[in-house]
Scaffold this active site. Structure first.
Site, mmCIF file in Angstrom:
data_model
loop_
_atom_site.group_PDB
_atom_site.id
_atom_site.type_symbol
_atom_site.label_atom_id
_atom_site.label_comp_id
_atom_site.label_asym_id
_atom_site.label_seq_id
_atom_site.Cartn_x
_atom_site.Cartn_y
_atom_site.Cartn_z
ATOM 1 N N THR A 83 -6.901 3.575 -2.150
ATOM 2 C CA THR A 83 -6.651 2.115 -1.886
ATOM 3 C C THR A 83 -7.632 1.432 -2.493
ATOM 4 O O THR A 83 -7.260 0.215 -2.930
ATOM 5 C CB THR A 83 -6.684 2.014 -0.262
ATOM 6 N N ASP A 86 -9.795 -3.486 5.873
ATOM 7 C CA ASP A 86 -10.944 -4.276 5.241
ATOM 8 C C ASP A 86 -10.931 -4.194 3.775
ATOM 9 O O ASP A 86 -11.000 -5.397 3.101
ATOM 10 C CB ASP A 86 -12.143 -3.961 5.787
ATOM 11 N N ARG A 87 -10.960 -3.343 3.168
ATOM 12 C CA ARG A 87 -11.035 -3.154 1.716
ATOM 13 C C ARG A 87 -9.852 -3.712 0.953
ATOM 14 O O ARG A 87 -10.330 -4.350 -0.154
ATOM 15 C CB ARG A 87 -11.305 -1.533 1.208
ATOM 16 N N ASP A 113 0.872 -1.287 -0.058
ATOM 17 C CA ASP A 113 0.045 -0.043 -0.141
ATOM 18 C C ASP A 113 0.881 1.228 -0.080
ATOM 19 O O ASP A 113 1.710 1.253 0.790
ATOM 20 C CB ASP A 113 -0.906 -0.067 1.196
ATOM 21 N N HIS A 169 -2.617 11.122 -1.911
ATOM 22 C CA HIS A 169 -2.679 10.538 -3.071
ATOM 23 C C HIS A 169 -4.063 10.684 -3.732
ATOM 24 O O HIS A 169 -4.710 11.294 -2.953
ATOM 25 C CB HIS A 169 -2.080 9.087 -3.176
ATOM 26 N N ASN A 212 -12.381 5.357 -1.919
ATOM 27 C CA ASN A 212 -12.627 4.649 -0.403
ATOM 28 C C ASN A 212 -13.790 4.744 0.100
ATOM 29 O O ASN A 212 -14.410 3.756 0.966
ATOM 30 C CB ASN A 212 -11.653 5.247 0.600
ATOM 31 N N ASP A 232 -1.097 -0.235 -4.746
ATOM 32 C CA ASP A 232 -2.409 0.271 -4.996
ATOM 33 C C ASP A 232 -2.470 1.827 -5.366
ATOM 34 O O ASP A 232 -3.360 2.105 -6.353
ATOM 35 C CB ASP A 232 -3.584 0.311 -3.988
ATOM 36 N N HIS A 233 -1.188 2.379 -5.321
ATOM 37 C CA HIS A 233 -1.077 3.573 -5.751
ATOM 38 C C HIS A 233 0.446 4.326 -5.049
ATOM 39 O O HIS A 233 0.988 3.672 -4.573
ATOM 40 C CB HIS A 233 -2.091 4.821 -5.066
ATOM 41 N N HIS A 245 1.845 8.506 4.615
ATOM 42 C CA HIS A 245 0.688 9.721 4.863
ATOM 43 C C HIS A 245 1.506 10.688 5.888
ATOM 44 O O HIS A 245 1.580 11.772 5.716
ATOM 45 C CB HIS A 245 -0.424 9.251 5.256
#
Length: 561
Positions: free
Chosen positions: A90, A175-176, A49, A499, A111, A365-366, A322
């Site tokens: 994400t 979770d995602r 991530d 992001h 998200n 994811d980014h 972050h």
């Protein structure tokens, strides 16, 4: 078995037989084996991530031999892989990973987003109807499901092709990130509960947590790190390529901003405050690796000739990025520690299954933008406020059409207008959007603003930026406006950096394949994480996910289809 030839799909007789009634269990088992690539027992999909591609270049000389270097030297490395969407967050990246589809086709536009029917914000994996419960979590904890995801994943296709015998499991602290890569009908997805330190799941998947997950939770893996110190992995001199540890633009988090960090959450015992800090430390990634090994052992992943799928998403890198930014010593350190973690994982897979029987697909994811306070030294970038955008739209619409609360919600660059007010005043959505669009484009730091009317009608600027916005637009969920800031600008003031834009610092991520059936090499042609799922589907000889628009990266395959 499915074969690809001249873009036509042909169903072989063995699959047609399975459509007939009365097929024996033995026949089904035999057919399932035929639909699996014999040399691939396990697909391990890894997402780091918030992991920019340039981290592999900046820190390569400090990697060990068994982690990233194993992939870089012996894998198929696509050096110019970029997301083809504007929404680089994400949920969107994790949905693209194993579907091969952008948000316009997965329906995962962020998200979270505003749901007009419910009149509230919903999350990408929330259970808005309250049908399901969290398993292993604190009573009343928000549960999560893949219900909002449109289309199938690679795991879904494998389970269809093997009559449900392929095992598919997703793991992450978020979770995602656990749920979206494995699709609608996996064998399970597990994520971390910040309330009690357990790995949890949902009654969407099963009635109770598997016994092995309960045992894992009883071992209190997270609590063992209470009071642990996060020190630099290497001597301080090795971090001189990064910003000073006390860089003036770094904001003080409540846990400090220089090494070493004591992981206790400011508490005298484990609890939510500790878990919140632990979640943003390298020790969380270590815990997830332990869970991955437990899943392989207890679910017997890769133990037979039917290909299984395990996805692992390491979340701590994102939270650290972050807080401290991509050029910080903290990000350098978590990158080096992730390298050692991968070496551990690959060594375990080699001993347990044999790497010659495993395919690894690694991406992110980014990426992430530099801190605005840092790039301002070079004369560009800055922070934008949602309020400024809302106020500009509100003023323009009020002046033109009269007093209303015109803006319902503004987040992730999506502006949702009050369409009930538009109808009440007998206006058209298109004319109101046009006025709001002009107001936004008049603000400093804005590169583009497209309306839902433009996007629905296909009136998109013929530019890379316009196409990426179109790839992010799912009309049932997006707002009336999609706003794109100029490079190095972003909305929000919660963290040091973030992001979510279509620029290279957010879109350029690793795409690497390694293992059975993979041809090693470095490839510099344009590619995307959307290409991962169709490439794996081709390797495994199964149908690509239903909404996939990615390309097969056939340079990566030993036996090109």
């Amino acid at each position: 078995m499915l074969f690809r030839k001249s873009r036509q799909w042909i169903v072989a007789p063995v699959c047609l037989m399975l459509l007939c009634a009365g097929v024996s269990a033995q026949q089904k088992r035999r057919a399932a084996k035929l639909t699996s690539a014999k040399s691939v027992k396990l697909v391990v999909g890894i997402v780091i991530d918030q992991f920019r591609y340039d981290y592999l270049q900046r820190f390569e000389d400090q990697f060990g031999e068994g982690g990233f270097k194993r992939l870089l030297n012996n894998g198929a490395v696509f050096t110019n892989a970029n997301y083809i969407q504007a929404s680089t967050v994400t949920a969107c990246g994790h949905a693209t990973f194993m579907t091969g589809a952008p948000p316009a086709l997965t329906g995962i536009i962020g998200n979270e987003w505003y749901d007009r029917a419910l009149g509230k914000t919903v999350f990408s994996v929330s259970d808005d109807k309250g049908q399901f419960k969290t398993l292993g979590g604190k009573e009343g904890t928000r549960t999560a499901t893949p219900q909002k995801l449109l289309g199938t994943t690679l795991g879904d296709e494998l389970r269809l092709a093997t009559q449900g015998q392929a095992k598919v499991i997703g793991l992450s602290f978020k979770d995602r990130s656990a749920i979206l890569p494995v699709g609608k009908r996996p064998n399970g997805a597990y994520w971390f509960d910040l309330n009690n330190g357990n790995f949890v799941s949902s009654t969407y998947y099963f009635g109770d947590l598997p016994a092995w997950v309960k045992r894992f939770n009883q071992e209190s893996h997270a609590d063992k790190y209470f009071g642990a110190k996060w020190e630099r992995l290497l001597p301080a001199a090795a971090y001189e390529r990064s910003a000073p540890d006390d860089a003036v633009y770094e904001r003080k988090s409540r846990f400090g901003f220089t090494f070493p960090y004591t992981i206790n959450g400011g508490s005298d015992k484990p609890g939510p405050a500790f878990y919140a800090q632990y979640d943003a430390s390298p020790f969380a990634n270590e815990n997830l690796l332990a869970l991955a090994k437990a899943a392989i052992e207890n679910e017997a992943l890769g133990a037979d000739d039917i290909t299984d799928v395990l996805t692992i998403s390491f979340s701590a890198n994102d939270l650290i990025g972050h807080t401290y930014g991509p050029y910080s010593q903290e990000v350098q350190d978590i990158t080096l520690r992730t390298d050692r973690l991968l070496a551990d994982l690959f060594s375990y897979l080699d001993k347990k299954i044999g790497l010659q029987n495993v395919v690894v697909a690694l991406t992110a994811d980014h990426g992430v933008a530099p801190a605005p306070e840092q790039v301002k030294e070079f004369g560009y970038g800055g922070r934008l406020e949602n309020k400024a955008g809302i106020d500009a739209i509100q003023a323009a619409l009020t002046q033109r059409f009269g007093e209303e609360k015109w803006v319902l919600y503004f987040n992730y660059g999506n502006v949702y207008l009050d369409e009930a007010a538009i109808a009440r005043r007998k206006l058209t959505v298109a004319e109101v959007e046009a006025v709001a669009q002009a107001a936004v484009l008049g603000l400093p730091g804005i590169a583009e603003c497209l309306t839902s009317t433009q996007l629905r009608q296909g009136r998109v600027p013929a530019t890379p930026l316009g196409q990426r916005v179109a790839n992010s637009f799912y009309q049932q969920r997006n707002g009336n406006l999609i706003v794109v800031p100029e490079p190095f600008f972003f909305f929000g003031d919660i963290s040091l950096t973030t992001h979510g834009t279509p620029y290279s610092y957010d879109t350029h991520v690793p795409v690497i394949f390694y293992g059975a059936g993979i041809k090693a090499g470095q490839y510099h042609n344009a590619s995307s994480p959307a290409d991962i799922a169709p490439t794996l589907a081709t390797l495994l000889k199964v149908q690509p996910p239903s909404n996939s628009i990615g390309h097969v990266l056939d340079q990566a395959l030993l036996n090109r289809q």
